[in-house]
Design an enzyme around this catalytic site. Sequence first.
Site, PDB file in Angstrom:
ATOM      1  N   ASP A   1     -44.452  14.955 -32.752  1.00  0.00           N
ATOM      2  CA  ASP A   1     -43.098  14.887 -32.204  1.00  0.00           C
ATOM      3  C   ASP A   1     -42.445  16.241 -32.476  1.00  0.00           C
ATOM      4  O   ASP A   1     -42.978  17.054 -33.239  1.00  0.00           O
ATOM      5  CB  ASP A   1     -42.313  13.758 -32.910  1.00  0.00           C
ATOM      6  CG  ASP A   1     -40.875  13.670 -32.418  1.00  0.00           C
ATOM      7  OD1 ASP A   1     -40.669  13.634 -31.193  1.00  0.00           O
ATOM      8  OD2 ASP A   1     -39.948  13.660 -33.247  1.00  0.00           O
ATOM      9  N   SER A   2     -41.269  16.432 -31.876  1.00  0.00           N
ATOM     10  CA  SER A   2     -40.532  17.664 -32.160  1.00  0.00           C
ATOM     11  C   SER A   2     -40.020  17.689 -33.599  1.00  0.00           C
ATOM     12  O   SER A   2     -39.670  18.756 -34.100  1.00  0.00           O
ATOM     13  CB  SER A   2     -39.355  17.778 -31.194  1.00  0.00           C
ATOM     14  OG  SER A   2     -38.541  16.623 -31.302  1.00  0.00           O
TER      15      SER A   2
ATOM     16  N   TYR B   1     -36.283  19.560 -28.715  1.00  0.00           N
ATOM     17  CA  TYR B   1     -36.925  19.976 -27.466  1.00  0.00           C
ATOM     18  C   TYR B   1     -36.078  19.568 -26.246  1.00  0.00           C
ATOM     19  O   TYR B   1     -36.193  20.150 -25.178  1.00  0.00           O
ATOM     20  CB  TYR B   1     -38.282  19.265 -27.294  1.00  0.00           C
ATOM     21  CG  TYR B   1     -39.437  19.744 -28.118  1.00  0.00           C
ATOM     22  CD1 TYR B   1     -39.290  20.672 -29.148  1.00  0.00           C
ATOM     23  CD2 TYR B   1     -40.725  19.257 -27.857  1.00  0.00           C
ATOM     24  CE1 TYR B   1     -40.387  21.072 -29.901  1.00  0.00           C
ATOM     25  CE2 TYR B   1     -41.824  19.658 -28.597  1.00  0.00           C
ATOM     26  CZ  TYR B   1     -41.648  20.564 -29.624  1.00  0.00           C
ATOM     27  OH  TYR B   1     -42.740  20.960 -30.357  1.00  0.00           O
ATOM     28  N   GLY B   2     -35.283  18.504 -26.427  1.00  0.00           N
ATOM     29  CA  GLY B   2     -34.710  17.779 -25.292  1.00  0.00           C
ATOM     30  C   GLY B   2     -33.749  18.541 -24.397  1.00  0.00           C
ATOM     31  O   GLY B   2     -33.491  18.115 -23.277  1.00  0.00           O
TER      32      GLY B   2
ATOM     33  N   CYS C   1     -43.271  11.312 -28.774  1.00  0.00           N
ATOM     34  CA  CYS C   1     -42.080  12.058 -28.352  1.00  0.00           C
ATOM     35  C   CYS C   1     -41.805  11.711 -26.892  1.00  0.00           C
ATOM     36  O   CYS C   1     -42.654  11.962 -26.022  1.00  0.00           O
ATOM     37  CB  CYS C   1     -42.333  13.556 -28.507  1.00  0.00           C
ATOM     38  SG  CYS C   1     -40.946  14.573 -27.955  1.00  0.00           S
TER      39      CYS C   1
ATOM     40  N   THR D   1     -39.660  13.108 -24.936  1.00  0.00           N
ATOM     41  CA  THR D   1     -39.448  14.325 -24.151  1.00  0.00           C
ATOM     42  C   THR D   1     -40.773  14.946 -23.718  1.00  0.00           C
ATOM     43  O   THR D   1     -40.921  15.380 -22.567  1.00  0.00           O
ATOM     44  CB  THR D   1     -38.614  15.322 -24.996  1.00  0.00           C
ATOM     45  OG1 THR D   1     -37.425  14.659 -25.412  1.00  0.00           O
ATOM     46  CG2 THR D   1     -38.274  16.563 -24.217  1.00  0.00           C
TER      47      THR D   1
ATOM     48  N   GLU E   1     -31.653  14.515 -37.232  1.00  0.00           N
ATOM     49  CA  GLU E   1     -32.378  15.530 -38.025  1.00  0.00           C
ATOM     50  C   GLU E   1     -31.531  15.988 -39.216  1.00  0.00           C
ATOM     51  O   GLU E   1     -32.057  16.384 -40.244  1.00  0.00           O
ATOM     52  CB  GLU E   1     -32.746  16.742 -37.146  1.00  0.00           C
ATOM     53  CG  GLU E   1     -33.858  16.464 -36.136  1.00  0.00           C
ATOM     54  CD  GLU E   1     -35.268  16.421 -36.746  1.00  0.00           C
ATOM     55  OE1 GLU E   1     -35.519  17.108 -37.751  1.00  0.00           O
ATOM     56  OE2 GLU E   1     -36.114  15.676 -36.208  1.00  0.00           O
TER      57      GLU E   1
ATOM     58  N   CYS F   1     -36.072   7.820 -26.723  1.00  0.00           N
ATOM     59  CA  CYS F   1     -36.385   8.982 -27.567  1.00  0.00           C
ATOM     60  C   CYS F   1     -36.786   8.421 -28.918  1.00  0.00           C
ATOM     61  O   CYS F   1     -36.111   7.525 -29.450  1.00  0.00           O
ATOM     62  CB  CYS F   1     -35.146   9.856 -27.693  1.00  0.00           C
ATOM     63  SG  CYS F   1     -35.238  11.074 -29.014  1.00  0.00           S
ATOM     64  N   THR F   2     -37.874   8.925 -29.475  1.00  0.00           N
ATOM     65  CA  THR F   2     -38.394   8.303 -30.696  1.00  0.00           C
ATOM     66  C   THR F   2     -37.518   8.563 -31.927  1.00  0.00           C
ATOM     67  O   THR F   2     -37.743   7.960 -32.978  1.00  0.00           O
ATOM     68  CB  THR F   2     -39.835   8.777 -30.979  1.00  0.00           C
ATOM     69  OG1 THR F   2     -39.846  10.211 -30.992  1.00  0.00           O
ATOM     70  CG2 THR F   2     -40.794   8.251 -29.929  1.00  0.00           C
ATOM     71  N   HIS F   3     -36.547   9.454 -31.809  1.00  0.00           N
ATOM     72  CA  HIS F   3     -35.595   9.600 -32.917  1.00  0.00           C
ATOM     73  C   HIS F   3     -34.634   8.412 -33.001  1.00  0.00           C
ATOM     74  O   HIS F   3     -34.094   8.128 -34.069  1.00  0.00           O
ATOM     75  CB  HIS F   3     -34.741  10.861 -32.738  1.00  0.00           C
ATOM     76  CG  HIS F   3     -35.381  12.125 -33.203  1.00  0.00           C
ATOM     77  ND1 HIS F   3     -36.447  12.703 -32.554  1.00  0.00           N
ATOM     78  CD2 HIS F   3     -35.093  12.940 -34.258  1.00  0.00           C
ATOM     79  CE1 HIS F   3     -36.781  13.816 -33.187  1.00  0.00           C
ATOM     80  NE2 HIS F   3     -35.979  13.983 -34.221  1.00  0.00           N
TER      81      HIS F   3
END
Length: 271
Positions: A10-11, A42-43, A73, A75, A152, A186-188
């Site tokens: 992932d990012s 990245y998005g 991810c 994105t 993040e 989005c995996t976040h």
Amino acid sequence: MDMRPIGVFDSGLGGLTAVRSLWRILPEEDLIYFGDTARVPYGGRSRETILKYARQDVRFLRSFDLKAILIACGTVTTTSLSTLQSENDLPMVGVVEPTCRRAALVTKNKRVGMIATSASVRSGAYEAALHRLDPEIAVTCRACPLLVPLVEAGRFRPGDIVIETVVREYLEPLLETGVDTLILGCTHYPLLTGVIAGVCGPGVELVSAGEESAFELKRLLKAGGLRADENRRGETAFYVSDQADDFEHTASLFLQEDLRHSARRIDIEQY
Ligand code: DGL
């Protein structure tokens, strides 16, 4: 039986939502996780840049002898999955198809909301996948560019006024369309489940990208005879492209395991 590890990337931290599911449903597998923490998010970037980063991420992971890659991810999946699949001779699972399959099953009123990064919304990949499954589903998408940087930065807990305000602002117009299902594209975002569920209320079912793709990977390994020995306990190695301590701190909280000093830093520009 195949004892080689699975690569997951992932990012940044978001792919940990897939790791958490993999630990639960495939505890015997070894995982190699890469979070591109030096270049997250990245998005907001162009498709070309995301593809360039994703190719480097895959090249780094492929410096190990892997049996499969989970692109944890949204994105990267929405912008680059088919290109990466055509360039790599190993099974690669993305997050869009499995997530949409689940959402199409869950929705009763055929109104589905989808939140993700700007690049994912721009790609139209989630709507296209949902419409392939059921052309009658009405999809309302919303890009939420502030969410990944806030996650993040560790701002993901219920009660945090900053994240709660931002989530409410993004979700309220979408909820007005009467959706009964919300894709966290989005995996976040599953790290924000408490906050998002609080804003949505009990009438909206949340479908998480990272989790559904872990189930898809399990099916694929089983079908290909690629599963590890089920009597063993797998290990996970974590790699990041910037300083490891913040990642380790949040990963420890999220995965409920002491991951201090467990992540190694690599120079992704070398790949
Ligand atoms: N977890 C990534 C996703 O699923 C976040 C993208 C980003 O870095 O903006 O889309």
